[in-house]
Design a protein around this motif. Structure first.
Motif, PDB file in Angstrom:
ATOM      1  N   ALA A  19     -13.173  41.312  39.945  1.00 34.04           N
ATOM      2  CA  ALA A  19     -12.434  41.253  38.676  1.00 34.04           C
ATOM      3  C   ALA A  19     -12.032  39.821  38.346  1.00 34.04           C
ATOM      4  CB  ALA A  19     -11.200  42.147  38.757  1.00 34.04           C
ATOM      5  N   LEU A  20     -11.600  39.078  39.343  1.00 32.96           N
ATOM      6  CA  LEU A  20     -11.226  37.683  39.108  1.00 32.96           C
ATOM      7  C   LEU A  20     -12.423  36.874  38.631  1.00 32.96           C
ATOM      8  CD1 LEU A  20      -8.909  35.624  39.308  1.00 32.96           C
ATOM      9  CD2 LEU A  20      -9.651  35.157  41.659  1.00 32.96           C
ATOM     10  N   ALA A  21     -13.575  37.145  39.232  1.00 25.97           N
ATOM     11  CA  ALA A  21     -14.796  36.456  38.796  1.00 25.97           C
ATOM     12  C   ALA A  21     -15.121  36.792  37.342  1.00 25.97           C
ATOM     13  CB  ALA A  21     -15.961  36.824  39.708  1.00 25.97           C
ATOM     14  N   GLN A  22     -14.919  38.047  36.959  1.00 24.92           N
ATOM     15  CA  GLN A  22     -15.151  38.442  35.565  1.00 24.92           C
ATOM     16  C   GLN A  22     -14.219  37.697  34.615  1.00 24.92           C
ATOM     17  OE1 GLN A  22     -15.283  42.548  34.437  1.00 24.92           O
ATOM     18  NE2 GLN A  22     -16.779  43.120  36.001  1.00 24.92           N
ATOM     19  N   VAL A  23     -12.974  37.536  35.014  1.00 25.90           N
ATOM     20  CA  VAL A  23     -12.019  36.810  34.169  1.00 25.90           C
ATOM     21  C   VAL A  23     -12.509  35.394  33.915  1.00 25.90           C
ATOM     22  CG1 VAL A  23      -9.678  35.867  34.048  1.00 25.90           C
ATOM     23  CG2 VAL A  23     -10.035  38.199  34.870  1.00 25.90           C
ATOM     24  N   PHE A  24     -12.966  34.729  34.945  1.00 25.07           N
ATOM     25  CA  PHE A  24     -13.436  33.356  34.782  1.00 25.07           C
ATOM     26  C   PHE A  24     -14.723  33.293  33.965  1.00 25.07           C
ATOM     27  CE2 PHE A  24     -11.036  32.425  38.889  1.00 25.07           C
ATOM     28  CZ  PHE A  24      -9.946  31.907  38.192  1.00 25.07           C
ATOM     29  N   GLN A  25     -15.552  34.314  34.051  1.00 26.96           N
ATOM     30  CA  GLN A  25     -16.758  34.348  33.229  1.00 26.96           C
ATOM     31  C   GLN A  25     -16.402  34.477  31.749  1.00 26.96           C
ATOM     32  OE1 GLN A  25     -19.009  37.618  34.823  1.00 26.96           O
ATOM     33  NE2 GLN A  25     -19.604  36.516  36.688  1.00 26.96           N
ATOM     34  N   ARG A  26     -15.383  35.299  31.456  1.00 23.92           N
ATOM     35  CA  ARG A  26     -14.993  35.536  30.064  1.00 23.92           C
ATOM     36  C   ARG A  26     -14.084  34.439  29.530  1.00 23.92           C
ATOM     37  NH1 ARG A  26     -13.670  41.879  30.986  1.00 23.92           N
ATOM     38  NH2 ARG A  26     -11.561  41.034  31.200  1.00 23.92           N
ATOM     39  N   GLN A  27     -13.276  33.862  30.428  1.00 22.60           N
ATOM     40  CA  GLN A  27     -12.315  32.833  30.026  1.00 22.60           C
ATOM     41  C   GLN A  27     -12.459  31.620  30.948  1.00 22.60           C
ATOM     42  OE1 GLN A  27     -10.290  32.964  27.438  1.00 22.60           O
ATOM     43  NE2 GLN A  27     -10.358  35.130  26.861  1.00 22.60           N
ATOM     44  N   PRO A  28     -13.530  30.832  30.794  1.00 21.03           N
ATOM     45  CA  PRO A  28     -13.745  29.696  31.700  1.00 21.03           C
ATOM     46  C   PRO A  28     -12.574  28.716  31.720  1.00 21.03           C
ATOM     47  CG  PRO A  28     -15.692  30.106  30.344  1.00 21.03           C
ATOM     48  CD  PRO A  28     -14.614  30.967  29.789  1.00 21.03           C
ATOM     49  N   SER A  29     -11.829  28.640  30.613  1.00 21.97           N
ATOM     50  CA  SER A  29     -10.727  27.687  30.544  1.00 21.97           C
ATOM     51  C   SER A  29      -9.588  28.049  31.503  1.00 21.97           C
ATOM     52  CB  SER A  29     -10.180  27.625  29.114  1.00 21.97           C
ATOM     53  OG  SER A  29      -9.667  28.881  28.712  1.00 21.97           O
ATOM     54  N   LEU A  30      -9.573  29.296  32.009  1.00 23.20           N
ATOM     55  CA  LEU A  30      -8.522  29.707  32.932  1.00 23.20           C
ATOM     56  C   LEU A  30      -8.742  29.179  34.350  1.00 23.20           C
ATOM     57  CD1 LEU A  30      -7.829  33.434  31.905  1.00 23.20           C
ATOM     58  CD2 LEU A  30      -6.366  31.432  31.534  1.00 23.20           C
ATOM     59  N   ARG A  31      -9.956  28.745  34.648  1.00 25.68           N
ATOM     60  CA  ARG A  31     -10.206  28.200  35.986  1.00 25.68           C
ATOM     61  C   ARG A  31      -9.355  26.943  36.163  1.00 25.68           C
ATOM     62  NH1 ARG A  31     -14.026  29.020  39.961  1.00 25.68           N
ATOM     63  NH2 ARG A  31     -15.173  30.488  38.646  1.00 25.68           N
ATOM     64  N   GLY A  32      -8.621  26.920  37.226  1.00 25.72           N
ATOM     65  CA  GLY A  32      -7.665  25.836  37.446  1.00 25.72           C
ATOM     66  C   GLY A  32      -6.259  26.203  37.011  1.00 25.72           C
ATOM     67  N   LEU A  66      -9.375  46.158  35.651  1.00 28.89           N
ATOM     68  CA  LEU A  66      -8.565  45.243  36.444  1.00 28.89           C
ATOM     69  C   LEU A  66      -8.691  43.821  35.898  1.00 28.89           C
ATOM     70  CD1 LEU A  66      -6.811  44.379  38.794  1.00 28.89           C
ATOM     71  CD2 LEU A  66      -8.814  44.538  40.297  1.00 28.89           C
ATOM     72  N   ALA A  67      -9.912  43.428  35.545  1.00 33.43           N
ATOM     73  CA  ALA A  67     -10.110  42.099  34.949  1.00 33.43           C
ATOM     74  C   ALA A  67      -9.323  41.966  33.656  1.00 33.43           C
ATOM     75  CB  ALA A  67     -11.599  41.845  34.710  1.00 33.43           C
ATOM     76  N   ASP A  68      -9.306  43.022  32.848  1.00 33.13           N
ATOM     77  CA  ASP A  68      -8.532  42.997  31.602  1.00 33.13           C
ATOM     78  C   ASP A  68      -7.056  42.759  31.881  1.00 33.13           C
ATOM     79  OD1 ASP A  68     -10.804  43.462  30.096  1.00 33.13           O
ATOM     80  OD2 ASP A  68     -10.455  45.627  29.898  1.00 33.13           O
ATOM     81  N   ALA A  69      -6.520  43.483  32.873  1.00 38.32           N
ATOM     82  CA  ALA A  69      -5.096  43.358  33.193  1.00 38.32           C
ATOM     83  C   ALA A  69      -4.755  41.947  33.662  1.00 38.32           C
ATOM     84  CB  ALA A  69      -4.711  44.383  34.255  1.00 38.32           C
ATOM     85  N   ILE A  70      -5.632  41.369  34.490  1.00 38.02           N
ATOM     86  CA  ILE A  70      -5.398  40.001  34.968  1.00 38.02           C
ATOM     87  C   ILE A  70      -5.502  39.016  33.812  1.00 38.02           C
ATOM     88  CG2 ILE A  70      -6.333  38.163  36.425  1.00 38.02           C
ATOM     89  CD1 ILE A  70      -7.208  40.354  38.399  1.00 38.02           C
TER      90      ILE A  70
END
Length: 391
Positions: A208-221, A342-346
């Protein structure tokens, strides 16, 4: 008042052992003399100790049932048969059943369960009517069956055929901790806390965390996850291989090492500070499909209790009775096993971190109401009521 406690206790590494130790020490602080006649006793020695112990010196026996252990159930059943007038109570950690399985299967199932999979699972299913009969027999003999949630009490009452008022809920106690301010909201820090072994849905959390970064690359970091907790060898290093190595390999495959922290075998004195160094806890538990054939597990989690004690909200699956535990504005749930949910919630929390502040404020209120001294006082009141009924 003097009672006997039948339970796992530290140094055993289980959530129920930790719960029982806080239960014991909190009751002792209220003047209750808590004896532990089976502490350090196992196997065939348990029956000998049960026979030798002077049960007339206690007014009541309380047991902690759950976690796959059977010794406490068997001890209660021995007391039911040999000391039927002695009041018995229990905290049932895994309702809607007491123990879910028998220690020994009847012949010929005891022979057939030695065969390769899936024969052991088939044998357990075939023996389940007998298991359920024995659970119900003991459950109906208990003066009170305590669960940690209202959901658990309802489910236990229905499945075990209990009388009205026989099952009661007393929330999971938590330590009295000094409030810990939330760290700065950037980066947002999420925490998985608990024993680390298969079946906890940790793989779902990484995916799920990986999905979040795929959808929102700006969140990495700006978003980090910590995996913290115990790694008891018998759980983390089973016949299926080294689970920790598997998790590390999965994290590498999903390109997560730069935003993932590990705090393994966390010492007890560091638990609170570790939780309070994060903004929210994430518990991605999944229901066991094997247990699903036998019933619905409606327990809760010691990790949720720690979150309340530390004043932190939780993102949790809807497994067990978790939905009830975060229904007071202290978190949110997602459909268990649904990685996208889960990715949505995060993602929502990462984009709206003020929610973590709101969850934390509500969790702190809940934690204050569930402190162990208050919880122990509720148990003492229950025990006194049972003893009065026994006079």
């Amino acid at each position: 008042m003097r009672i006997a406690l039948l339970s796992p206790l530290p140094p055993e590494q289980t959530g129920i052992a930790d719960y029982a130790e806080h239960f014991r020490s909190s009751l002792s602080a209220l003047g209750v003399d808590v004896l532990t006649p089976l502490r350090g006793v196992s196997g065939a020695d348990r029956l000998t100790q049960l026979s030798r112990f002077d049960w007339s010196q206690v007014q009541l026996v309380h047991a902690e049932l759950g976690g796959g252990r059977l010794g406490e159930f068997e001890a209660l059943d021995w007391l039911r048969r040999h000391h039927p007038q002695l009041p018995l109570t229990a905290t049932v950690h895994d309702p809607e059943r007491l123990v879910w399985r028998r220690a020994r299967l009847p012949w010929p199932l005891s022979w057939l369960e030695r065969l390769p999979r899936p024969m052991p699972q088939i044998c357990a299913l075939l023996a389940d009517p007998l298991t359920l009969y024995e659970e119900r027999r003991l459950a109906r003999h208990l003066r009170r069956a305590v669960t940690l949630t209202d959901t658990g009490a309802r489910c236990l009452s229905t499945r075990m055929g209990l009388l009205p008022g026989q099952a009661v809920s007393i929330r999971h106690g938590n330590l009295t901790l000094a409030p810990g301010e939330l760290p700065a909201l950037d980066p947002l820090r999420l925490l998985y806390f608990g024993f680390i072994y298969r079946g906890k849905g940790i793989e779902d959390l990484l995916a799920a965390l990986a999905q979040v970064f795929q959808r929102q690359p700006s969140l990495r970091g700006h978003l980090r996850l910590t995996l913290a907790g115990g790694t008891a060898p018998e759980m983390a290093f089973g016949p299926a291989g080294n689970y920790l190595d598997e998790l590390r390999a999965l994290a590498q495959q999903l390109q997560l090492p730069d935003c993932l922290d590990w705090q393994l075998d966390l010492p007890a004195e560091a638990i609170a500070s570790t939780i309070q160094a994060h903004h929210a806890m994430v518990l991605p538990y999944r229901e066991s499909k094997k247990l699903g054939l036998l019933g619905a597990m409606r327990g809760t989690s010691g990790a949720l209790s720690w979150a309340n004690a530390c004043g932190r909200g939780v993102i949790t699956s809807n497994a067990r009775a978790f939905a009830e535990e975060v229904s007071n504005g202290n978190g949110t749930t997602f459909e268990q096993g649904d990685i996208a949910a889960l990715a949505d919630a995060i993602e929502v929390l990462a984009l709206h971190p003020q929610r973590a502040v709101e969850w934390a404020e509500r969790a702190a209120v809940i934690g204050l109401a569930r402190r162990w001294p208050t919880t122990a006082a509720r148990f003492l009141e229950l025990f006194q009521s049972v003893c009065r009924e026994n006079q």
